[in-house]
Design a protein around this motif. Structure first.
Motif, PDB file in Angstrom:
ATOM      1  N   THR A  57       0.836  -1.200   0.000  1.00 34.27           N
ATOM      2  CA  THR A  57       0.000   0.000   0.000  1.00 34.27           C
ATOM      3  C   THR A  57       0.871   1.250   0.000  1.00 34.27           C
ATOM      4  O   THR A  57       1.664   1.471   0.913  1.00 34.27           O
ATOM      5  CB  THR A  57      -0.934   0.029   1.220  1.00 34.27           C
ATOM      6  OG1 THR A  57      -1.699  -1.173   1.257  1.00 34.27           O
ATOM      7  CG2 THR A  57      -1.863   1.227   1.146  1.00 34.27           C
ATOM      8  N   LEU A  58       0.697   2.083  -1.031  1.00 35.72           N
ATOM      9  CA  LEU A  58       1.500   3.290  -1.165  1.00 35.72           C
ATOM     10  C   LEU A  58       1.009   4.395  -0.234  1.00 35.72           C
ATOM     11  O   LEU A  58      -0.190   4.564  -0.010  1.00 35.72           O
ATOM     12  CB  LEU A  58       1.460   3.808  -2.601  1.00 35.72           C
ATOM     13  CG  LEU A  58       2.402   3.182  -3.627  1.00 35.72           C
ATOM     14  CD1 LEU A  58       2.147   3.804  -4.991  1.00 35.72           C
ATOM     15  CD2 LEU A  58       3.857   3.384  -3.224  1.00 35.72           C
ATOM     16  N   GLY A  59       1.937   5.156   0.274  1.00 33.84           N
ATOM     17  CA  GLY A  59       1.641   6.352   1.038  1.00 33.84           C
ATOM     18  C   GLY A  59       2.832   7.286   0.946  1.00 33.84           C
ATOM     19  O   GLY A  59       3.806   7.005   0.245  1.00 33.84           O
ATOM     20  N   GLU A  60       2.756   8.407   1.641  1.00 32.12           N
ATOM     21  CA  GLU A  60       3.861   9.351   1.638  1.00 32.12           C
ATOM     22  C   GLU A  60       4.743   9.113   2.864  1.00 32.12           C
ATOM     23  O   GLU A  60       4.241   8.953   3.975  1.00 32.12           O
ATOM     24  CB  GLU A  60       3.361  10.788   1.646  1.00 32.12           C
ATOM     25  CG  GLU A  60       4.487  11.812   1.524  1.00 32.12           C
ATOM     26  CD  GLU A  60       3.993  13.240   1.429  1.00 32.12           C
ATOM     27  OE1 GLU A  60       4.831  14.132   1.210  1.00 32.12           O
ATOM     28  OE2 GLU A  60       2.775  13.466   1.590  1.00 32.12           O
ATOM     29  N   VAL A  61       6.045   9.079   2.646  1.00 34.48           N
ATOM     30  CA  VAL A  61       6.982   8.929   3.750  1.00 34.48           C
ATOM     31  C   VAL A  61       6.997  10.238   4.541  1.00 34.48           C
ATOM     32  O   VAL A  61       7.160  11.318   3.961  1.00 34.48           O
ATOM     33  CB  VAL A  61       8.392   8.586   3.243  1.00 34.48           C
ATOM     34  CG1 VAL A  61       9.367   8.463   4.414  1.00 34.48           C
ATOM     35  CG2 VAL A  61       8.363   7.282   2.445  1.00 34.48           C
ATOM     36  N   MET A  62       6.822  10.121   5.850  1.00 37.13           N
ATOM     37  CA  MET A  62       6.767  11.301   6.708  1.00 37.13           C
ATOM     38  C   MET A  62       7.683  11.120   7.908  1.00 37.13           C
ATOM     39  O   MET A  62       7.946   9.999   8.339  1.00 37.13           O
ATOM     40  CB  MET A  62       5.334  11.565   7.183  1.00 37.13           C
ATOM     41  CG  MET A  62       4.359  11.821   6.053  1.00 37.13           C
ATOM     42  SD  MET A  62       2.712  12.288   6.638  1.00 37.13           S
ATOM     43  CE  MET A  62       1.802  12.290   5.085  1.00 37.13           C
ATOM     44  N   MET A  63       8.174  12.250   8.409  1.00 37.50           N
ATOM     45  CA  MET A  63       9.083  12.254   9.550  1.00 37.50           C
ATOM     46  C   MET A  63       8.640  13.300  10.555  1.00 37.50           C
ATOM     47  O   MET A  63       7.945  14.261  10.210  1.00 37.50           O
ATOM     48  CB  MET A  63      10.515  12.603   9.111  1.00 37.50           C
ATOM     49  CG  MET A  63      11.136  11.678   8.108  1.00 37.50           C
ATOM     50  SD  MET A  63      12.779  12.323   7.630  1.00 37.50           S
ATOM     51  CE  MET A  63      13.314  11.057   6.493  1.00 37.50           C
ATOM     52  N   ARG A  64       9.076  13.121  11.787  1.00 37.66           N
ATOM     53  CA  ARG A  64       8.911  14.169  12.779  1.00 37.66           C
ATOM     54  C   ARG A  64      10.022  14.008  13.822  1.00 37.66           C
ATOM     55  O   ARG A  64      10.475  12.896  14.097  1.00 37.66           O
ATOM     56  CB  ARG A  64       7.535  14.109  13.446  1.00 37.66           C
ATOM     57  CG  ARG A  64       7.332  12.892  14.295  1.00 37.66           C
ATOM     58  CD  ARG A  64       5.948  12.708  14.902  1.00 37.66           C
ATOM     59  NE  ARG A  64       5.029  13.798  14.906  1.00 37.66           N
ATOM     60  CZ  ARG A  64       3.733  13.671  15.206  1.00 37.66           C
ATOM     61  NH1 ARG A  64       3.239  12.461  15.520  1.00 37.66           N
ATOM     62  NH2 ARG A  64       2.943  14.703  15.209  1.00 37.66           N
TER      63      ARG A  64
END
Length: 563
Positions: free
Chosen positions: A410-417
Motif C-alpha cells: 500500500t503506497l503512502g507518503e513517507v513522513m518524519m517528525r
C-alpha cells in the motif's frame, strides 16, 4: 491542561543544569581532551585539535570584529578543504548562520542564494572565481568577500558550466582565476584571537546553517537548521556509522551537501581525523585510505563506481574493511558485491536536506546473512528505519494522515517528525506550512511500510531526479527545453543509470514546422542549466496525456527504463 506536580516546584532550569545543545561544544571538548591528536590532514598539512580549535576561534574573532553576529548569513563556496572544516565552527561561533553553497551551481543560481539568504560575507575558493565573480555581480548585494587559496589546488579553474563530465574533478578545465575579494583568508585569520571567548547560542533553536535545495518548481528553497538538530544528527552519525574513538574519515562527500551530513561536527565527538580531498578520484582515494588507514567515508553511488572500476594501477591494498555510507537509490547487488570484494562494507541511508541529511538507515540484521542472494538484495533495497535521534518515521496517506497498512504494497507518503527536521524554509511560510501539515514533515516521497516496520521508497511524488547525489528538478529542465523554438512540449523523468543512480531523460514533441536533433537540444540546455542538470537522453514523439491533458509521467518512466 498541564498538571502541577511536586517535580514542578523549586526545580527550575538554571545555567548549572541546562545548556543549549550545540555541535560547537564537541570541538571544545576534543581540543581540551585530545589537543595533540591530528584533526585535519590535507596533502602534507597536519593540524592538531588544539590548532583547529585555535583557527576556528580566530575566524570567529575576525568576523565578529567586522560586525558579523547573531542571525547574519556567511556564505562559503569551498571545496573539501581545511577551511571548509573551519567555517563549520568559526562561523556559528559568532552566532551567524553558515550557508555552504553548491560548487556545481551556475552564477545565476549562486546569485539567487546570496540574495535570498541576505549573505553579508562570502568566503570563496579561488578555483571557483570564474563563477563567483558573475554571481556576486548578479546578486545585487554589497558583500565582504574573502578569497581562500588552497595549497593543494593546482591552479586550474573549475566551474559548473565546464562540469559536463560529472567526474568531480577540474583536471580538464584550465583558465585564469582572478581574485574576487579584497581580503585573504589566512590574513583574516591572522587578525583573530586564538583564545577568543566565543558564546554559546542564546537558544538551541537558533539557526546554525542554511542549505538550499531544489523545489518542485526548480526554485531553490532555503532549509534552515538549528543548533539542537545539528548536535543530535551529529551524535546519530556516531551511533549509525559505528564510529569508535579516533576514526579516520575521508572527505569524498561534498561538505556543501547538508553540511556534509553533519560529519564536520560528528568527528569532533570522537576526536576523529578529517582527511580532506578536493578531487574525488579512484587513485587518490585508494592512496589516502592506505596511507592514513581511513576507517569511514560517505558518498553517492558514483563514488562506489569509481572505487570498484579502478584499474589495478590505481588500487592499493586496504588496511582493513572500510565503512562506506551511501544515501541515494539502493545500490545494485553487483555494486554491493564489487564493494565487498574491494574491501568496503556498505551501509544504505536515506534522508533529505530537510532532515540534516540521512536520518533513516537500513539497519542490517545478522541473521539476514544466511538468506539467499535475491532475498538479501530485497532487504537491501529498503530505505530502513529511523536514526535513534529521529523521533518519528512513518508512511501515511497524504490526505488523511492515517498510517498505511504495513503490508509492503500500500503506497503512502513517507513522513518524519522530530528534532532532526528543519526549522522550515527561509522566507517561505507557505511552503513551510505545507511541509509540516498535520504535525508531520512531508518528504514528498512515496513508499510502503513492511511488516517489520522498514520503509521502502517506490516513487518520487515531486519528480525530483537524483543524479550523482544531486537533486535535479524535472520542471526546471522542462522549462529550458520549452524555450527552444522547435519544441512544442517536453517532459523530463528520471532514467535509471548504473553510474549516477539516475539521469534526466527528456521526452520531446516538436512543432510541425520545427526541427531539432537530440544534440541540438542538449546544446541548447547547456547555455541555460548547470551542466549536471543536462538531459543525457532525448526521445522524440507524442507525449502520453490524460483526458484533461496532464502528461502521464508514469508511462514515460517506464519508457525511460527501456530507452
Amino acid at each position: 491542561m498541564r498538571r502541577d506536580t511536586i517535580y514542578d516546584r523549586d526545580l527550575d532550569r538554571n545555567p548549572a543544569n541546562h545548556q543549549p545543545l550545540t555541535p560547537l561544544a564537541y570541538l571544545d571538548r576534543a581540543a581540551r581532551v585530545f589537543p595533540d591528536h591530528v584533526a585535519v590532514i590535507h596533502g602534507p598539512l597536519r593540524r592538531s585539535y588544539a590548532e583547529l580549535y585555535g583557527r576556528c576561534r580566530r575566524l570567529a574573532s575576525a568576523l565578529g570584529r567586522r560586525g558579523i553576529g547573531r542571525g547574519d548569513t556567511v556564505a562559503v563556496l569551498l571545496a573539501n578543504t581545511p577551511a571548509m572544516v573551519e567555517v563549520h565552527y568559526g562561523v556559528p561561533m559568532t552566532g551567524a548562520v553558515l550557508n555552504t553553497l553548491n560548487t556545481r551551481l551556475d552564477a545565476a543560481a549562486l546569485a539567487f542564494c546570496l540574495r535570498h539568504g541576505e549573505a553579508k560575507v562570502l568566503i570563496t575558493d579561488r578555483a571557483f572565481s570564474r563563477v563567483a565573480g558573475p554571481a556576486l555581480a548578479q546578486a545585487g548585494r554589497a558583500l565582504l568577500v574573502i578569497d581562500y587559496d588552497d595549497p593543494e589546488w593546482a591552479g586550474q579553474d573549475f566551474t559548473s558550466q565546464d562540469f559536463t563530465s560529472q567526474d568531480f574533478t577540474s583536471q580538464d578545465f584550465a583558465g585564469t582565476t582572478e581574485r574576487v575579494g579584497t581580503l585573504d583568508y589566512e590574513a583574516v585569520l591572522a587578525e583573530g584571537d586564538p583564545e577568543h571567548d566565543w558564546a554559546m547560542p542564546e537558544d538551541e533553536w537558533d539557526a546554525i546553517a542554511l542549505n538550499y535545495t531544489s523545489g518542485t518548481t526548480g526554485d531553490p528553497k532555503g532549509v534552515v537548521y538549528h543548533h539542537r538538530g545539528a548536535a543530535l544528527l551529529a551524535l546519530g552519525n556516531v551511533i549509525t556509522g559505528a564510529l569508535s574513538q579516533h576514526p579516520v574519515y575521508l572527505w569524498t562527500l561534498p561538505m556543501f551537501h547538508c553540511n556534509g551530513w553533519c560529519f564536520p561536527w560528528t568527528l569532533s565527538i570522537v576526536a576523529g581525523t578529517h582527511v580532506c580531498l578536493r578531487e574525488v578520484r579512484a587513485e587518490a582515494m585508494y592512496a589516502l585510505i592506505a596511507e592514513h588507514r581511513v576507517t569511514h567515508l560517505c558518498g553517492a553511488p558514483i563514488v562506489m563506481q569509481l572505487l570498484i572500476n579502478a584499474s589495478d594501477a590505481e588500487r592499493r591494498p586496504l588496511p582493513h574493511r572500510v565503512a562506506f555510507l551511501t544515501a541515494a537509490a539502493p545500490p545494485p547487488e553487483a555494486v554491493l558485491a564489487g564493494m565487498r570484494e574491494a574491501g568496503f562494507a556498505v551501509t544504505h541511508l536515506y534522508g533529505l536536506t530537510e532532515s540534516y541529511g540521512p536520518a533513516v538507515v537500513n539497519a542490517w540484521h545478522t541473521d539476514w546473512d544466511a538468506l539467499p542472494a535475491d532475498a538479501q538484495a530485497a532487504k537491501k533495497a529498503r530505505q530502513g528505519v529511523r536514526y535513534p535521534v529521529l523521533e518519528g518515521l512513518d508512511v501515511r496517506d497524504p490526505e488523511t494522515l492515517e498510517p498505511v497498512p504495513a503490508d509492503g504494497t500500500t503506497l503512502g507518503e513517507v513522513m518524519m517528525r522530530g528534532n532532526v527536521v528543519m526549522r522550515g524554509y527561509l522566507k517561505n511560510p507557505a511552503a513551510t506550512r505545507a511541509a509540516f501539515a498535520g504535525g508531520w514533515f512531508h518528504t514528498g516521497d512515496l513508499g510502503v511500510r513492511h511488516a517489520d516496520g522498514y520503509v521502502q521508497l517506490k516513487d518520487r511524488s515531486k519528480d525530483i531526479i537524483i543524479s550523482g547525489g544531486e537533486n535535479i528538478s524535472s520542471i526546471e529542465v522542462e522549462d529550458a527545453l520549452f524555450k527552444h523554438p522547435a519544441v512544442a512540449a517536453a517532459a523530463v523523468v528520471a532514467k535509471p543509470d548504473a553510474k549516477w543512480g539516475e539521469t534526466p531523460c527528456a521526452f520531446v514533441e516538436l512543432k510541425a514546422e520545427g526541427a531539432a536533433s537530440a544534440a541540438d537540444l542538449i546544446a541548447w540546455c547547456r547555455g541555460r542549466l548547470a551542466a549536471y542538470k543536462l538531459p543525457r537522453h532525448v526521445v522524440f514523439g507524442p507525449l502520453p496525456k490524460t483526458s484533461t491533458g496532464k502528461v502521464q509521467k508514469y508511462l514515460l518512466r517506464a519508457r525511460a527504463r527501456e530507452a
